[in-house]
Design an enzyme around this catalytic site. Structure first.
Site, PDB file in Angstrom:
ATOM      1  N   GLY A  10       0.702   9.473   4.459  1.00 38.75           N
ATOM      2  CA  GLY A  10       1.345   8.377   5.191  1.00 38.75           C
ATOM      3  C   GLY A  10       1.003   7.020   4.618  1.00 38.75           C
ATOM      4  N   ALA A  13       3.839   5.197  -0.257  1.00 39.48           N
ATOM      5  CA  ALA A  13       4.724   6.143  -0.945  1.00 39.48           C
ATOM      6  C   ALA A  13       5.241   7.213   0.016  1.00 39.48           C
ATOM      7  CB  ALA A  13       3.992   6.797  -2.115  1.00 39.48           C
ATOM      8  N   GLU A  47       0.385  -4.807  -3.274  1.00 41.31           N
ATOM      9  CA  GLU A  47       0.956  -5.882  -2.455  1.00 41.31           C
ATOM     10  C   GLU A  47       2.099  -6.597  -3.135  1.00 41.31           C
ATOM     11  OE1 GLU A  47      -2.549  -8.312  -1.889  1.00 41.31           O
ATOM     12  OE2 GLU A  47      -3.105  -7.139  -0.128  1.00 41.31           O
ATOM     13  N   LYS A  76       8.820 -13.117  -4.109  1.00 41.19           N
ATOM     14  CA  LYS A  76       8.185 -13.089  -5.442  1.00 41.19           C
ATOM     15  C   LYS A  76       9.286 -13.276  -6.481  1.00 41.19           C
ATOM     16  CE  LYS A  76       5.963  -9.788  -8.577  1.00 41.19           C
ATOM     17  NZ  LYS A  76       5.422  -8.419  -8.702  1.00 41.19           N
ATOM     18  N   VAL A 183      -5.076  18.044   6.466  1.00 41.03           N
ATOM     19  CA  VAL A 183      -4.694  19.293   5.785  1.00 41.03           C
ATOM     20  C   VAL A 183      -5.913  19.819   5.026  1.00 41.03           C
ATOM     21  CG1 VAL A 183      -3.234  20.253   3.957  1.00 41.03           C
ATOM     22  CG2 VAL A 183      -2.269  18.642   5.610  1.00 41.03           C
ATOM     23  N   THR A 342       4.645  -1.846 -10.502  1.00 44.04           N
ATOM     24  CA  THR A 342       5.765  -0.916 -10.620  1.00 44.04           C
ATOM     25  C   THR A 342       5.602   0.369  -9.800  1.00 44.04           C
ATOM     26  OG1 THR A 342       4.669  -0.262 -12.660  1.00 44.04           O
ATOM     27  CG2 THR A 342       6.653  -1.578 -12.873  1.00 44.04           C
TER      28      THR A 342
HETATM   29  C1  LIG Z   1      -5.893  -1.835  -7.718  1.00 47.33           C
HETATM   30  C2  LIG Z   1      -4.494  -1.386  -7.381  1.00 47.33           C
HETATM   31  C3  LIG Z   1      -3.474  -2.336  -7.272  1.00 47.33           C
HETATM   32  C4  LIG Z   1      -2.170  -1.926  -7.000  1.00 47.33           C
HETATM   33  N1  LIG Z   1      -1.160  -2.862  -6.951  1.00 47.33           N
HETATM   34  C5  LIG Z   1       0.110  -2.449  -6.772  1.00 47.33           C
HETATM   35  C6  LIG Z   1       1.178  -3.371  -6.710  1.00 47.33           C
HETATM   36  O1  LIG Z   1       1.001  -4.583  -6.813  1.00 47.33           O
HETATM   37  N2  LIG Z   1       2.426  -2.892  -6.507  1.00 47.33           N
HETATM   38  C7  LIG Z   1       2.683  -1.564  -6.358  1.00 47.33           C
HETATM   39  O2  LIG Z   1       3.850  -1.174  -6.212  1.00 47.33           O
HETATM   40  N3  LIG Z   1       1.681  -0.686  -6.362  1.00 47.33           N
HETATM   41  C8  LIG Z   1       0.417  -1.083  -6.571  1.00 47.33           C
HETATM   42  N4  LIG Z   1      -0.582  -0.176  -6.556  1.00 47.33           N
HETATM   43  C9  LIG Z   1      -0.267   1.212  -6.253  1.00 47.33           C
HETATM   44  C10 LIG Z   1      -0.123   1.338  -4.749  1.00 47.33           C
HETATM   45  O3  LIG Z   1      -1.336   1.021  -4.126  1.00 47.33           O
HETATM   46  C11 LIG Z   1       0.301   2.729  -4.374  1.00 47.33           C
HETATM   47  O4  LIG Z   1       1.371   3.139  -5.174  1.00 47.33           O
HETATM   48  C12 LIG Z   1       0.773   2.752  -2.939  1.00 47.33           C
HETATM   49  O5  LIG Z   1      -0.194   2.211  -2.100  1.00 47.33           O
HETATM   50  C13 LIG Z   1       1.125   4.134  -2.520  1.00 47.33           C
HETATM   51  O6  LIG Z   1      -0.023   4.908  -2.383  1.00 47.33           O
HETATM   52  P1  LIG Z   1       0.178   6.381  -1.866  1.00 47.33           P
HETATM   53  O7  LIG Z   1       0.992   6.341  -0.640  1.00 47.33           O
HETATM   54  O8  LIG Z   1       0.632   7.201  -2.990  1.00 47.33           O
HETATM   55  O9  LIG Z   1      -1.336   6.833  -1.559  1.00 47.33           O
HETATM   56  P2  LIG Z   1      -2.323   6.470  -0.362  1.00 47.33           P
HETATM   57  O10 LIG Z   1      -2.099   5.100   0.173  1.00 47.33           O
HETATM   58  O11 LIG Z   1      -3.692   6.774  -0.889  1.00 47.33           O
HETATM   59  O12 LIG Z   1      -1.954   7.487   0.770  1.00 47.33           O
HETATM   60  C14 LIG Z   1      -2.369   8.828   0.740  1.00 47.33           C
HETATM   61  C15 LIG Z   1      -2.042   9.460   2.077  1.00 47.33           C
HETATM   62  O13 LIG Z   1      -2.357  10.832   2.025  1.00 47.33           O
HETATM   63  C16 LIG Z   1      -3.101  11.171   3.174  1.00 47.33           C
HETATM   64  N5  LIG Z   1      -3.954  12.321   2.880  1.00 47.33           N
HETATM   65  C17 LIG Z   1      -4.743  12.524   1.801  1.00 47.33           C
HETATM   66  N6  LIG Z   1      -5.399  13.694   1.911  1.00 47.33           N
HETATM   67  C18 LIG Z   1      -4.992  14.245   3.094  1.00 47.33           C
HETATM   68  C19 LIG Z   1      -5.318  15.442   3.797  1.00 47.33           C
HETATM   69  N7  LIG Z   1      -6.188  16.308   3.306  1.00 47.33           N
HETATM   70  N8  LIG Z   1      -4.725  15.664   4.985  1.00 47.33           N
HETATM   71  C20 LIG Z   1      -3.836  14.792   5.508  1.00 47.33           C
HETATM   72  N9  LIG Z   1      -3.512  13.640   4.895  1.00 47.33           N
HETATM   73  C21 LIG Z   1      -4.081  13.370   3.711  1.00 47.33           C
HETATM   74  C22 LIG Z   1      -3.888   9.920   3.493  1.00 47.33           C
HETATM   75  O14 LIG Z   1      -4.337   9.903   4.824  1.00 47.33           O
HETATM   76  C23 LIG Z   1      -2.825   8.864   3.236  1.00 47.33           C
HETATM   77  O15 LIG Z   1      -1.988   8.737   4.353  1.00 47.33           O
HETATM   78  C24 LIG Z   1      -1.896  -0.569  -6.805  1.00 47.33           C
HETATM   79  C25 LIG Z   1      -2.923   0.376  -6.878  1.00 47.33           C
HETATM   80  C26 LIG Z   1      -4.210  -0.030  -7.190  1.00 47.33           C
HETATM   81  C27 LIG Z   1      -5.294   1.009  -7.287  1.00 47.33           C
END
Ligand SMILES: Cc1cc2nc3c(=O)[nH]c(=O)nc-3n(C[C@H](O)[C@H](O)[C@H](O)COP(=O)(O)OP(=O)(O)OC[C@H]3O[C@@H](n4cnc5c(N)ncnc54)[C@H](O)[C@@H]3O)c2cc1C
Length: 494
Positions: A10, A13, A47, A76, A183, A342
């Protein structure tokens, strides 16, 4: 038969993918469930966006004013890269998001770049040629008055937690089922496909299609399915970040600042309620304590008393985004360091292209291979563009920057792009030939990158343009852009 789609995760992405798949496939009977563990939480960074986030909300039919207000979001207009070059006159440059408004000035910029690449001394700095750069400098909104029909392309800055919360509310209202469960295990069937997610509570979540948005742990794609990870670590050195928000400052320019540091770069992102700051660096060159100290020094007293958060980054992508009955998205799918912001862009494109490929084949994997190839090419194309920033940097003060400039671990495509620039080829033709029509960066962006770092013959070798060379009139372009500014109002962030 319409599928039951289970999205694991959640974060931004997970919710972006769930909302888009629901929007695209629910009218055809698909059901979407999103499961996340709020105890585990989300990464909570990320962000900055590209204009793809605007396309995403337009697609959902959510008005800008509605979500922007809820997410402390700001406009932006592009990214200013500062301190990446020591060449006088190229200390910083602005990279706008390409859009139709640029068609008026882009040809002149490109013509002058072509002359300057051959050693003729003509104005070819990107800042002089694009409306977005002028708007950001003047702290203007990207929305023109009704009498000016040329809005620039723009993206946003936003609070990642609030974006997730906004999408969760929107998705639940629209019919996405939301479960807060941890999970524990991915249950695979005899055919290797995912049969269900087994939860700590004892519940078993069965489905037809699973989307892995579990973040860097990549529970389904990389762990359960063992999809190989294609690392980008040889071409992209940065693998860590330290993050520190500071107090809101007004007025602020509607741009991301990307400022070169000793072993990486730091972002500065103005939101309505605070400023986001983070230093992305290579742990081979700086320890986390050293990186934090350097970030604190650069923030001055604005960072006093604020805790820093340290993060590790794994750069690369899964070999196949769609494997068996699992689609990977977000950090579970891959990550390219955030220099061009990106990550969410790719998540949105992945969900939209997947919905098209899966839906058009009647929920069958008919187009899986084509889809995977397209996504991999997009990833690799972005990797190349970001690698080029480091390869073309013109700093000599630290081993980090010297190593980036000497890096020979370049893809054949990036080598071909560099050779095209240095051998005076037409860059638009080269981009089309090397990256194809779906190139993630158009010729204009490549020109900004090369020209922005002053990738031209040295000043001593420059000669006046020959009388018949016809350099574009930079002063006229600048005056035209200045006149355009009157059609845009002041933009007070916060
Ligand atoms: C330093 C940094 C800067 C960034 N800056 C940018 C930016 O400027 N622009 C941009 O587009 N992107 C940026 N990103 C990337 C961006 O942060 C991610 O693409 C975005 O936040 C999406 O993350 P996610 O949803 O894939 O993962 P997460 O936010 O990590 O979400 C993972 C989810 O999976 C769930 N989960 C994991 N394991 C389990 C389990 N066992 N059971 C149930 N649930 C589970 C968690 O609870 C969470 O809800 C940056 C990343 C970093 C590291």
């Amino acid at each position: 038969m319409p599928p039951h789609i289970v999205v694991l995760g959640g974060g931004s992405a997970g919710w972006i993918t769930a909302c888009l798949l629901h929007r695209e496939l629910a009218p055809r009977g698909a059901e979407v469930t999103l499961v996340e563990s709020t105890d585990i939480g989300i990464i909570g960074v990320g962000e900055g966006s590209t204009p793809q986030l605007k396309a995403f909300f337009d697609h959902l039919g959510v008005a800008e004013r509605e979500w922007m207000q809820a997410c402390d979001a700001t406009y932006k207009l592009g990214i200013r890269f500062a301190g990446w070059s020591e060449r006088p006159g190229y200390e910083s440059y602005f990279h706008p998001f390409p859009g139709p408004v640029d068609l008026h000035t882009e040809p002149g910029f490109i013509r002058n770049c072509a002359l300057k690449r051959r050693g003729f001394d003509v104005p070819a700095h990107p800042d002089d040629w694009f409306l977005a750069a002028r708007l950001a400098e003047a702290k203007k909104s990207p929305h023109p008055s009704v009498t000016f029909p040329f809005p620039p392309s723009y993206g946003y800055h936003f609070d990642a937690y609030k974006l997730g919360a906004f999408l969760r509310n929107w998705g639940k209202r629209e019919g996405i089922v939301h479960r807060d469960l941890r999970v524990d295990e991915v249950e695979l069937g005899a055919d290797g496909d995912v049969a269900a997610l087994r939860c700590e509570s004892g519940e078993r979540l069965a489905g037809d299609l699973f989307v892995d948005c579990s973040g860097f742990v990549s529970l389904i794609a990389q762990q359960a399915h063992g999809v190989p990870f294609v690392s980008y670590a040889d071409s992209l050195l940065n693998d860590a970040a330290v993050v520190m928000p500071t107090a809101h400052v007004s007025p602020a320019k509607p741009q991301t600042d990307s400022v070169a540091m000793e072993a990486g770069w730091r972002w500065r992102i103005p939101l309505t309620e605070r400023v986001g700051n983070g230093y992305v660096y290579s742990s081979r060159f700086r320890s986390s304590d050293e990186a934090e100290a350097e970030l604190r020094r650069s923030l001055g007293s604005s960072g006093d008393g604020i805790d820093a958060r340290h993060l590790k980054m794994k750069v690369g992508r899964v070999r196949e985004t769609w494997h068996g009955n699992c689609l990977a998205a977000g950090l579970a799918q891959g990550f390219i360091e955030p220099l061009e912001a990106t990550a969410l862009h790719i998540a949105i494109v992945t969900a939209l292209e997947f919905a098209q490929a899966y839906g058009s084949a009647g929920f069958e994997p008919t187009h899986r291979e084509t889809f995977n190839t397209r996504i991999a090419r997009r990833y690799d194309g972005i990797r190349d563009y970001i690698t080029a920033h480091y390869r073309l940097n013109r700093r000599t003060d630290t081993a980090y920057w010297r190593e980036g400039a000497a890096n020979d671990a370049l893809s054949d495509e990036l080598k071909a792009m560099m050779s095209a620039w240095f051998t005076h080829r037409d860059i638009a033709e080269a981009v089309a030939e090397i990256y194809g029509p779906a190139s993630p960066y158009p010729a204009m962006s490549w020109h900004c990158l090369f020209a922005g770092y002053g990738t031209f013959p040295s000043d001593e070798k420059m000669q006046p343009p020959p009388p018949n060379a016809g350099p574009a009139d930079a002063e006229a372009a600048y005056a035209m852009l200045s006149a355009c500014l009157g059609n845009f109002s002041e933009y007070a962030i916060g």
